[in-house]
Design an enzyme around this catalytic site. Structure first.
Site, PDB file in Angstrom:
ATOM      1  N   GLU A  90      42.514  49.206  34.224  1.00 41.54           N
ATOM      2  CA  GLU A  90      42.019  48.291  33.203  1.00 41.54           C
ATOM      3  C   GLU A  90      41.065  49.002  32.238  1.00 41.54           C
ATOM      4  OE1 GLU A  90      42.294  43.992  35.349  1.00 41.54           O
ATOM      5  OE2 GLU A  90      40.467  45.087  35.743  1.00 41.54           O
ATOM      6  N   CYS A 103      35.350  50.276  27.005  1.00 46.01           N
ATOM      7  CA  CYS A 103      34.929  50.676  28.340  1.00 46.01           C
ATOM      8  C   CYS A 103      36.165  51.264  29.018  1.00 46.01           C
ATOM      9  CB  CYS A 103      34.417  49.432  29.067  1.00 46.01           C
ATOM     10  SG  CYS A 103      33.961  49.708  30.761  1.00 46.01           S
ATOM     11  N   CYS A 110      38.175  53.944  43.293  1.00 45.08           N
ATOM     12  CA  CYS A 110      36.859  54.586  43.304  1.00 45.08           C
ATOM     13  C   CYS A 110      36.460  54.850  44.749  1.00 45.08           C
ATOM     14  CB  CYS A 110      35.836  53.665  42.632  1.00 45.08           C
ATOM     15  SG  CYS A 110      34.200  54.414  42.452  1.00 45.08           S
ATOM     16  N   CYS A 114      30.204  51.071  46.293  1.00 42.29           N
ATOM     17  CA  CYS A 114      29.062  50.197  45.979  1.00 42.29           C
ATOM     18  C   CYS A 114      29.403  48.760  46.392  1.00 42.29           C
ATOM     19  CB  CYS A 114      28.727  50.255  44.486  1.00 42.29           C
ATOM     20  SG  CYS A 114      28.292  51.905  43.930  1.00 42.29           S
ATOM     21  N   CYS A 117      30.509  45.869  43.726  1.00 42.83           N
ATOM     22  CA  CYS A 117      31.468  46.181  42.660  1.00 42.83           C
ATOM     23  C   CYS A 117      32.908  45.906  43.087  1.00 42.83           C
ATOM     24  CB  CYS A 117      31.309  47.651  42.273  1.00 42.83           C
ATOM     25  SG  CYS A 117      32.427  48.182  40.980  1.00 42.83           S
ATOM     26  N   GLY A 157      36.088  53.702  38.545  1.00 38.99           N
ATOM     27  CA  GLY A 157      35.934  55.098  38.938  1.00 38.99           C
ATOM     28  C   GLY A 157      34.544  55.646  38.713  1.00 38.99           C
ATOM     29  N   GLU A 158      34.294  56.811  39.315  1.00 39.54           N
ATOM     30  CA  GLU A 158      33.016  57.501  39.155  1.00 39.54           C
ATOM     31  C   GLU A 158      33.302  58.717  38.257  1.00 39.54           C
ATOM     32  OE1 GLU A 158      29.638  57.475  39.714  1.00 39.54           O
ATOM     33  OE2 GLU A 158      29.823  59.431  38.770  1.00 39.54           O
ATOM     34  N   SER A 189      28.420  56.923  32.669  1.00 42.28           N
ATOM     35  CA  SER A 189      27.613  56.219  33.665  1.00 42.28           C
ATOM     36  C   SER A 189      27.926  56.772  35.051  1.00 42.28           C
ATOM     37  CB  SER A 189      27.947  54.723  33.616  1.00 42.28           C
ATOM     38  OG  SER A 189      27.195  54.014  34.564  1.00 42.28           O
ATOM     39  N   SER A 212      23.180  54.493  37.346  1.00 40.64           N
ATOM     40  CA  SER A 212      23.186  53.202  38.038  1.00 40.64           C
ATOM     41  C   SER A 212      22.151  53.264  39.142  1.00 40.64           C
ATOM     42  CB  SER A 212      24.578  52.941  38.624  1.00 40.64           C
ATOM     43  OG  SER A 212      25.511  52.878  37.578  1.00 40.64           O
ATOM     44  N   LEU A 213      20.975  52.743  38.858  1.00 36.96           N
ATOM     45  CA  LEU A 213      19.864  52.874  39.811  1.00 36.96           C
ATOM     46  C   LEU A 213      19.837  51.684  40.770  1.00 36.96           C
ATOM     47  CD1 LEU A 213      17.431  54.672  40.552  1.00 36.96           C
ATOM     48  CD2 LEU A 213      16.066  53.338  38.930  1.00 36.96           C
ATOM     49  N   HIS A 214      19.641  50.506  40.258  1.00 32.55           N
ATOM     50  CA  HIS A 214      19.764  49.229  40.977  1.00 32.55           C
ATOM     51  C   HIS A 214      18.721  48.948  42.058  1.00 32.55           C
ATOM     52  CE1 HIS A 214      23.332  48.879  38.671  1.00 32.55           C
ATOM     53  NE2 HIS A 214      24.146  49.531  39.469  1.00 32.55           N
ATOM     54  N   ASN A 288      27.198  40.431  38.364  1.00 34.29           N
ATOM     55  CA  ASN A 288      28.362  39.544  38.367  1.00 34.29           C
ATOM     56  C   ASN A 288      28.869  39.419  39.788  1.00 34.29           C
ATOM     57  OD1 ASN A 288      28.798  39.020  35.466  1.00 34.29           O
ATOM     58  ND2 ASN A 288      28.886  41.256  35.417  1.00 34.29           N
ATOM     59  N   CYS A 331      30.894  43.755  33.751  1.00 34.37           N
ATOM     60  CA  CYS A 331      30.512  44.875  34.625  1.00 34.37           C
ATOM     61  C   CYS A 331      30.882  44.597  36.065  1.00 34.37           C
ATOM     62  CB  CYS A 331      29.001  45.078  34.593  1.00 34.37           C
ATOM     63  SG  CYS A 331      28.395  45.654  33.046  1.00 34.37           S
TER      64      CYS A 331
HETATM   65  N1  SAH Z   1      30.834  54.645  38.752  1.00 32.67           N
HETATM   66  C1  SAH Z   1      30.012  54.588  37.596  1.00 32.67           C
HETATM   67  C2  SAH Z   1      30.591  53.800  36.431  1.00 32.67           C
HETATM   68  C3  SAH Z   1      31.256  52.487  36.705  1.00 32.67           C
HETATM   69  S1  SAH Z   1      30.364  51.005  36.841  1.00 32.67           S
HETATM   70  C4  SAH Z   1      28.648  54.081  37.957  1.00 32.67           C
HETATM   71  O1  SAH Z   1      28.446  53.689  39.091  1.00 32.67           O
HETATM   72  O2  SAH Z   1      27.756  54.096  37.126  1.00 32.67           O
HETATM   73  C5  SAH Z   1      29.500  50.627  35.394  1.00 32.67           C
HETATM   74  C6  SAH Z   1      28.212  49.857  35.698  1.00 32.67           C
HETATM   75  O3  SAH Z   1      28.459  48.503  36.192  1.00 32.67           O
HETATM   76  C7  SAH Z   1      27.374  50.549  36.764  1.00 32.67           C
HETATM   77  O4  SAH Z   1      26.033  50.522  36.424  1.00 32.67           O
HETATM   78  C8  SAH Z   1      27.621  49.645  37.966  1.00 32.67           C
HETATM   79  O5  SAH Z   1      26.648  49.823  38.941  1.00 32.67           O
HETATM   80  C9  SAH Z   1      27.650  48.286  37.328  1.00 32.67           C
HETATM   81  N2  SAH Z   1      28.205  47.254  38.181  1.00 32.67           N
HETATM   82  C10 SAH Z   1      29.130  47.382  39.145  1.00 32.67           C
HETATM   83  N3  SAH Z   1      29.390  46.189  39.706  1.00 32.67           N
HETATM   84  C11 SAH Z   1      28.624  45.291  39.089  1.00 32.67           C
HETATM   85  C12 SAH Z   1      28.456  43.886  39.204  1.00 32.67           C
HETATM   86  N4  SAH Z   1      29.146  43.176  40.111  1.00 32.67           N
HETATM   87  N5  SAH Z   1      27.588  43.273  38.379  1.00 32.67           N
HETATM   88  C13 SAH Z   1      26.914  43.989  37.452  1.00 32.67           C
HETATM   89  N6  SAH Z   1      27.021  45.290  37.292  1.00 32.67           N
HETATM   90  C14 SAH Z   1      27.864  45.970  38.097  1.00 32.67           C
END
Ligand code: SAH
Length: 340
Positions: A90, A103, A110, A114, A117, A157-158, A189, A212-214, A288, A331
Protein backbone atom coordinates in the site's frame (compact mmCIF):
# COMPACT_ATOMS: atom_id res chain seq x y z
CA UNK A 1 14.85 -9.32 -16.32
CA UNK A 2 16.38 -6.21 -14.79
CA UNK A 3 14.18 -3.30 -13.71
CA UNK A 4 15.45 -0.11 -15.37
CA UNK A 5 14.15 1.92 -12.40
CA UNK A 6 16.56 0.15 -10.01
CA UNK A 7 19.47 2.25 -11.28
CA UNK A 8 20.47 5.72 -10.20
CA UNK A 9 21.76 7.97 -12.97
CA UNK A 10 25.44 7.06 -12.55
CA UNK A 11 24.64 3.34 -12.53
CA UNK A 12 22.45 3.63 -15.61
CA UNK A 13 25.28 5.37 -17.46
CA UNK A 14 27.47 2.39 -16.64
CA UNK A 15 24.77 -0.03 -17.79
CA UNK A 16 24.61 1.74 -21.15
CA UNK A 17 28.38 1.73 -21.52
CA UNK A 18 28.25 -2.01 -20.84
CA UNK A 19 25.92 -2.56 -23.80
CA UNK A 20 28.06 -0.39 -26.08
CA UNK A 21 26.08 2.84 -25.85
CA UNK A 22 26.99 6.42 -25.02
CA UNK A 23 26.40 7.44 -21.39
CA UNK A 24 24.34 10.52 -22.31
CA UNK A 25 21.59 8.12 -23.37
CA UNK A 26 21.07 7.46 -19.67
CA UNK A 27 20.12 11.09 -19.16
CA UNK A 28 17.62 10.89 -22.00
CA UNK A 29 16.11 7.71 -20.59
CA UNK A 30 15.94 9.26 -17.10
CA UNK A 31 14.09 12.23 -18.54
CA UNK A 32 11.54 10.02 -20.26
CA UNK A 33 10.93 7.92 -17.19
CA UNK A 34 10.97 10.49 -14.38
CA UNK A 35 9.97 13.72 -16.09
CA UNK A 36 7.79 12.67 -19.02
CA UNK A 37 6.63 9.68 -16.95
CA UNK A 38 6.25 7.33 -19.91
CA UNK A 39 5.33 3.71 -19.30
CA UNK A 40 6.92 2.14 -22.34
CA UNK A 41 10.30 2.24 -24.10
CA UNK A 42 8.47 2.88 -27.38
CA UNK A 43 7.41 6.28 -26.14
CA UNK A 44 11.06 7.38 -25.92
CA UNK A 45 11.02 8.96 -29.35
CA UNK A 46 14.52 10.46 -29.40
CA UNK A 47 16.03 7.02 -28.77
CA UNK A 48 16.78 5.00 -31.89
CA UNK A 49 14.63 1.98 -32.71
CA UNK A 50 17.73 -0.19 -32.33
CA UNK A 51 18.46 0.99 -28.82
CA UNK A 52 14.79 0.76 -27.83
CA UNK A 53 14.87 -2.86 -28.97
CA UNK A 54 18.02 -3.50 -26.93
CA UNK A 55 16.45 -1.87 -23.90
CA UNK A 56 13.31 -3.98 -24.22
CA UNK A 57 15.40 -7.12 -24.45
CA UNK A 58 17.35 -6.30 -21.31
CA UNK A 59 15.04 -4.33 -19.01
CA UNK A 60 11.48 -4.05 -17.79
CA UNK A 61 9.71 -0.84 -16.82
CA UNK A 62 8.06 -2.50 -13.80
CA UNK A 63 4.75 -0.62 -14.14
CA UNK A 64 2.51 -1.52 -11.22
CA UNK A 65 -1.10 -2.57 -11.64
CA UNK A 66 -3.51 -0.73 -9.37
CA UNK A 67 -5.47 -3.42 -7.56
CA UNK A 68 -7.54 -1.08 -5.46
CA UNK A 69 -7.90 2.62 -4.91
CA UNK A 70 -9.80 4.07 -1.96
CA UNK A 71 -10.52 7.72 -1.44
CA UNK A 72 -11.10 9.23 1.99
CA UNK A 73 -13.54 12.01 2.65
CA UNK A 74 -10.52 14.23 3.44
CA UNK A 75 -9.09 13.63 -0.07
CA UNK A 76 -6.42 11.11 0.98
CA UNK A 77 -6.09 8.26 -1.52
CA UNK A 78 -4.83 4.81 -0.61
CA UNK A 79 -3.48 2.55 -3.35
CA UNK A 80 -2.99 -1.18 -3.30
CA UNK A 81 -0.36 -2.04 -5.88
CA UNK A 82 0.44 -5.38 -7.44
CA UNK A 83 4.24 -5.54 -7.19
CA UNK A 84 4.25 -8.17 -9.93
CA UNK A 85 5.39 -11.17 -7.85
CA UNK A 86 2.13 -12.19 -6.22
CA UNK A 87 2.39 -9.68 -3.41
CA UNK A 88 0.81 -6.30 -2.91
CA UNK A 89 1.74 -3.20 -0.96
CA UNK A 90 0.00 0.00 0.00
CA UNK A 91 0.96 3.63 -0.62
CA UNK A 92 -0.93 6.75 0.43
CA UNK A 93 -1.31 10.11 -1.34
CA UNK A 94 -2.08 13.03 0.97
CA UNK A 95 -3.01 16.55 0.02
CA UNK A 96 -1.71 19.43 2.15
CA UNK A 97 -1.88 23.16 1.59
CA UNK A 98 1.82 23.07 0.64
CA UNK A 99 1.35 20.33 -1.96
CA UNK A 100 1.03 16.58 -2.36
CA UNK A 101 2.81 14.16 -0.15
CA UNK A 102 3.20 10.42 -0.63
CA UNK A 103 3.78 7.82 2.05
CA UNK A 104 5.73 4.94 0.50
CA UNK A 105 6.40 1.39 1.63
CA UNK A 106 9.95 0.09 1.76
CA UNK A 107 9.38 -3.62 2.41
CA UNK A 108 6.74 -6.30 1.85
CA UNK A 109 5.87 -6.84 5.49
CA UNK A 110 8.01 -5.76 8.43
CA UNK A 111 10.27 -7.51 10.93
CA UNK A 112 10.16 -4.96 13.71
CA UNK A 113 7.10 -6.22 15.57
CA UNK A 114 5.89 -2.93 17.07
CA UNK A 115 2.85 -3.84 19.15
CA UNK A 116 0.66 -0.97 17.97
CA UNK A 117 1.20 -1.26 14.22
CA UNK A 118 -0.93 -3.13 11.66
CA UNK A 119 2.08 -3.83 9.43
CA UNK A 120 3.31 -6.09 12.20
CA UNK A 121 2.22 -9.65 12.78
CA UNK A 122 2.02 -10.55 9.13
CA UNK A 123 5.00 -12.46 7.81
CA UNK A 124 7.87 -10.52 6.40
CA UNK A 125 8.31 -11.43 2.74
CA UNK A 126 11.17 -9.32 1.37
CA UNK A 127 12.56 -5.84 0.92
CA UNK A 128 11.54 -3.75 -2.07
CA UNK A 129 14.18 -2.84 -4.64
CA UNK A 130 14.86 0.84 -5.24
CA UNK A 131 12.89 0.72 -8.48
CA UNK A 132 9.94 -0.79 -6.65
CA UNK A 133 10.08 2.03 -4.11
CA UNK A 134 10.29 4.76 -6.76
CA UNK A 135 7.55 3.11 -8.83
CA UNK A 136 5.01 3.93 -6.11
CA UNK A 137 5.57 7.64 -6.77
CA UNK A 138 5.46 7.27 -10.56
CA UNK A 139 2.32 5.13 -10.49
CA UNK A 140 0.46 7.62 -8.29
CA UNK A 141 1.58 10.59 -10.40
CA UNK A 142 0.57 8.77 -13.59
CA UNK A 143 -2.80 7.86 -12.13
CA UNK A 144 -3.73 11.27 -10.73
CA UNK A 145 -1.74 13.67 -12.88
CA UNK A 146 -0.55 15.53 -9.77
CA UNK A 147 3.04 16.50 -9.07
CA UNK A 148 4.19 15.04 -5.76
CA UNK A 149 6.44 17.35 -3.76
CA UNK A 150 7.04 15.38 -0.55
CA UNK A 151 7.98 11.77 0.08
CA UNK A 152 7.81 10.11 3.48
CA UNK A 153 9.13 6.61 4.12
CA UNK A 154 6.38 5.84 6.61
CA UNK A 155 4.46 3.09 4.85
CA UNK A 156 5.00 -0.62 5.38
CA UNK A 157 8.46 -1.75 6.45
CA UNK A 158 11.53 -0.46 8.26
CA UNK A 159 13.44 1.70 5.75
CA UNK A 160 16.79 1.32 7.51
CA UNK A 161 16.41 -2.46 7.40
CA UNK A 162 16.50 -2.03 3.60
CA UNK A 163 19.28 0.51 3.76
CA UNK A 164 21.00 0.30 0.37
CA UNK A 165 17.79 0.26 -1.68
CA UNK A 166 16.23 3.08 0.30
CA UNK A 167 19.32 5.29 -0.06
CA UNK A 168 19.49 4.51 -3.77
CA UNK A 169 15.78 5.29 -4.17
CA UNK A 170 16.39 8.63 -2.44
CA UNK A 171 19.14 9.39 -4.95
CA UNK A 172 16.74 8.76 -7.85
CA UNK A 173 13.95 10.76 -6.21
CA UNK A 174 16.31 13.63 -5.41
CA UNK A 175 18.28 13.81 -8.68
CA UNK A 176 17.37 16.95 -10.68
CA UNK A 177 17.26 14.73 -13.76
CA UNK A 178 15.18 12.16 -11.88
CA UNK A 179 12.05 13.01 -9.89
CA UNK A 180 13.75 16.22 -8.74
CA UNK A 181 12.24 16.30 -5.25
CA UNK A 182 14.46 18.24 -2.84
CA UNK A 183 16.12 16.18 -0.11
CA UNK A 184 14.52 18.41 2.50
CA UNK A 185 11.18 17.20 1.21
CA UNK A 186 12.09 13.56 1.81
CA UNK A 187 11.68 12.00 5.29
CA UNK A 188 12.96 8.65 6.42
CA UNK A 189 11.30 7.25 9.51
CA UNK A 190 12.97 4.57 11.61
CA UNK A 191 12.09 2.53 14.65
CA UNK A 192 15.69 3.11 15.71
CA UNK A 193 18.31 0.93 14.01
CA UNK A 194 21.27 2.65 15.65
CA UNK A 195 24.16 1.47 13.41
CA UNK A 196 22.22 2.54 10.31
CA UNK A 197 21.59 5.99 11.78
CA UNK A 198 25.37 6.47 12.09
CA UNK A 199 25.73 5.26 8.51
CA UNK A 200 23.04 7.58 7.16
CA UNK A 201 24.78 10.53 8.77
CA UNK A 202 27.74 9.85 6.44
CA UNK A 203 25.73 9.76 3.19
CA UNK A 204 25.65 13.46 2.56
CA UNK A 205 21.92 13.43 1.83
CA UNK A 206 19.98 16.31 3.35
CA UNK A 207 16.83 14.29 4.02
CA UNK A 208 14.87 14.55 7.26
CA UNK A 209 15.31 11.78 9.78
CA UNK A 210 12.28 10.84 11.88
CA UNK A 211 12.69 8.65 14.92
CA UNK A 212 9.76 6.60 16.22
CA UNK A 213 10.39 7.14 19.91
CA UNK A 214 6.97 6.62 21.54
CA UNK A 215 8.29 6.19 25.10
CA UNK A 216 10.93 7.71 27.35
CA UNK A 217 12.14 4.77 29.39
CA UNK A 218 13.43 1.39 28.29
CA UNK A 219 10.84 -0.67 30.09
CA UNK A 220 7.93 1.05 28.42
CA UNK A 221 9.59 1.38 25.02
CA UNK A 222 10.60 -2.29 24.95
CA UNK A 223 7.05 -3.30 25.77
CA UNK A 224 5.83 -1.34 22.73
CA UNK A 225 8.78 -1.86 20.39
CA UNK A 226 10.94 -5.01 20.63
CA UNK A 227 13.73 -3.23 18.69
CA UNK A 228 14.42 -1.32 21.91
CA UNK A 229 15.89 -4.51 23.41
CA UNK A 230 18.66 -4.36 20.83
CA UNK A 231 19.07 -0.58 20.74
CA UNK A 232 17.96 1.01 24.01
CA UNK A 233 17.00 4.66 24.35
CA UNK A 234 20.35 6.02 25.50
CA UNK A 235 22.16 4.50 22.50
CA UNK A 236 19.44 5.77 20.18
CA UNK A 237 19.63 9.32 21.53
CA UNK A 238 23.43 9.27 21.25
CA UNK A 239 23.14 8.25 17.58
CA UNK A 240 20.65 11.09 17.03
CA UNK A 241 23.03 13.60 18.60
CA UNK A 242 25.77 12.40 16.29
CA UNK A 243 23.41 12.69 13.31
CA UNK A 244 22.51 16.27 14.20
CA UNK A 245 26.13 17.22 14.71
CA UNK A 246 27.27 15.71 11.41
CA UNK A 247 24.36 16.88 9.23
CA UNK A 248 23.20 20.01 11.03
CA UNK A 249 19.69 18.77 10.35
CA UNK A 250 16.85 18.88 12.84
CA UNK A 251 15.53 15.47 13.84
CA UNK A 252 11.83 14.80 14.11
CA UNK A 253 10.74 12.54 16.98
CA UNK A 254 7.45 10.72 16.54
CA UNK A 255 5.48 10.00 19.65
CA UNK A 256 2.19 8.10 19.30
CA UNK A 257 -0.02 8.82 22.28
CA UNK A 258 -1.82 5.80 23.71
CA UNK A 259 -4.35 6.22 26.47
CA UNK A 260 -3.08 5.41 29.99
CA UNK A 261 0.19 4.15 28.55
CA UNK A 262 2.49 7.00 27.58
CA UNK A 263 0.25 10.05 27.61
CA UNK A 264 0.39 11.55 31.09
CA UNK A 265 2.34 14.57 32.25
CA UNK A 266 5.03 12.40 33.88
CA UNK A 267 5.82 11.06 30.40
CA UNK A 268 5.92 14.59 29.02
CA UNK A 269 8.35 15.59 31.78
CA UNK A 270 10.63 12.67 31.01
CA UNK A 271 10.48 13.52 27.31
CA UNK A 272 11.59 17.09 27.99
CA UNK A 273 14.54 15.78 30.03
CA UNK A 274 15.51 13.34 27.31
CA UNK A 275 15.41 15.83 24.41
CA UNK A 276 16.52 18.99 26.17
CA UNK A 277 19.05 20.95 24.11
CA UNK A 278 18.73 18.82 20.97
CA UNK A 279 17.96 20.34 17.57
CA UNK A 280 14.63 18.57 17.23
CA UNK A 281 10.90 18.69 16.86
CA UNK A 282 8.28 16.36 18.33
CA UNK A 283 5.46 15.07 16.18
CA UNK A 284 2.62 13.83 18.37
CA UNK A 285 0.44 11.19 16.71
CA UNK A 286 -2.91 10.27 18.20
CA UNK A 287 -2.45 6.49 18.12
CA UNK A 288 -4.71 4.67 15.68
CA UNK A 289 -6.26 1.59 17.16
CA UNK A 290 -5.63 -1.54 15.15
CA UNK A 291 -7.60 -4.76 15.10
CA UNK A 292 -6.97 -6.64 18.35
CA UNK A 293 -4.55 -3.90 19.38
CA UNK A 294 -3.85 -3.26 23.05
CA UNK A 295 -3.56 0.50 22.70
CA UNK A 296 -6.25 3.08 22.15
CA UNK A 297 -6.18 6.76 21.36
CA UNK A 298 -5.62 9.35 24.08
CA UNK A 299 -8.33 11.92 24.63
CA UNK A 300 -7.99 15.18 22.71
CA UNK A 301 -7.64 16.96 26.01
CA UNK A 302 -4.65 14.83 27.04
CA UNK A 303 -3.05 15.21 23.64
CA UNK A 304 -3.27 18.98 23.82
CA UNK A 305 -2.02 19.08 27.41
CA UNK A 306 0.93 16.93 26.40
CA UNK A 307 1.74 19.22 23.48
CA UNK A 308 1.40 22.36 25.60
CA UNK A 309 3.69 20.94 28.28
CA UNK A 310 6.40 20.26 25.71
CA UNK A 311 6.05 23.68 24.07
CA UNK A 312 6.08 25.44 27.44
CA UNK A 313 9.32 23.66 28.34
CA UNK A 314 11.34 24.45 25.25
CA UNK A 315 10.54 21.46 23.01
CA UNK A 316 8.73 22.33 19.78
CA UNK A 317 5.82 19.94 19.41
CA UNK A 318 2.93 19.67 16.98
CA UNK A 319 0.04 17.24 16.66
CA UNK A 320 0.00 15.35 13.39
CA UNK A 321 -3.20 15.90 11.47
CA UNK A 322 -4.97 12.62 11.06
CA UNK A 323 -5.60 11.79 7.42
CA UNK A 324 -7.39 8.88 5.80
CA UNK A 325 -8.41 7.00 8.95
CA UNK A 326 -11.84 6.20 7.40
CA UNK A 327 -10.08 4.10 4.74
CA UNK A 328 -7.44 2.61 7.07
CA UNK A 329 -4.77 4.81 5.53
CA UNK A 330 -3.60 6.56 8.69
CA UNK A 331 -0.33 5.90 10.54
CA UNK A 332 0.14 2.30 11.41
CA UNK A 333 -2.88 1.09 9.46
CA UNK A 334 -1.14 -0.14 6.32
CA UNK A 335 -0.69 -3.80 5.60
CA UNK A 336 0.86 -5.91 2.96
CA UNK A 337 -1.52 -8.13 1.05
CA UNK A 338 -0.97 -11.57 -0.31
CA UNK A 339 -2.50 -12.19 -3.69
CA UNK A 340 -1.76 -15.87 -4.01
N1 SAH B 1 9.29 1.42 10.39
C1 SAH B 1 9.37 2.84 10.36
C2 SAH B 1 8.39 3.52 9.42
C3 SAH B 1 6.97 3.04 9.38
S1 SAH B 1 5.77 3.60 10.50
C4 SAH B 1 9.24 3.39 11.75
O1 SAH B 1 8.98 2.64 12.66
O2 SAH B 1 9.43 4.58 11.94
C5 SAH B 1 5.53 5.31 10.40
C6 SAH B 1 5.13 5.89 11.76
O3 SAH B 1 3.79 5.48 12.19
C7 SAH B 1 6.07 5.45 12.87
O4 SAH B 1 6.36 6.51 13.71
C8 SAH B 1 5.21 4.43 13.60
O5 SAH B 1 5.69 4.19 14.89
C9 SAH B 1 3.85 5.06 13.53
N2 SAH B 1 2.77 4.15 13.85
C10 SAH B 1 2.72 2.82 13.67
N3 SAH B 1 1.54 2.33 14.09
C11 SAH B 1 0.83 3.37 14.53
C12 SAH B 1 -0.48 3.51 15.06
N4 SAH B 1 -1.28 2.45 15.23
N5 SAH B 1 -0.91 4.74 15.39
C13 SAH B 1 -0.11 5.81 15.20
N6 SAH B 1 1.11 5.75 14.71
C14 SAH B 1 1.61 4.54 14.37
Amino acid sequence: MKNIKDYNLEELKQELINIGEKPFRAEQIFKWIYQEKVKDFDEMTNISLDLRKKLKENYTMCNYNILRKQESKDGTIKYLFDVLDGNAIESVLMSYHHGYSICVSSQIGCKMGCKFCASTGINFIRSLTSGEIVEQILAVEQDTGVRISNVVFMGIGEPLDNYENVVNAIRIINNPKGLNIGARHISVSTSGLVPKIYKLAEENIQCTLSISLHATNNEKRSSMMPVNNSYPIQELIQACKDYIEKTNRRISFEYALAKDNNDNLEDAKELVKLLKGMLCHVNLIPINKIENGAYSKSSNENIMKFRDYLNDHGIVATIRRELGSDIDAACGQLRRKNLK
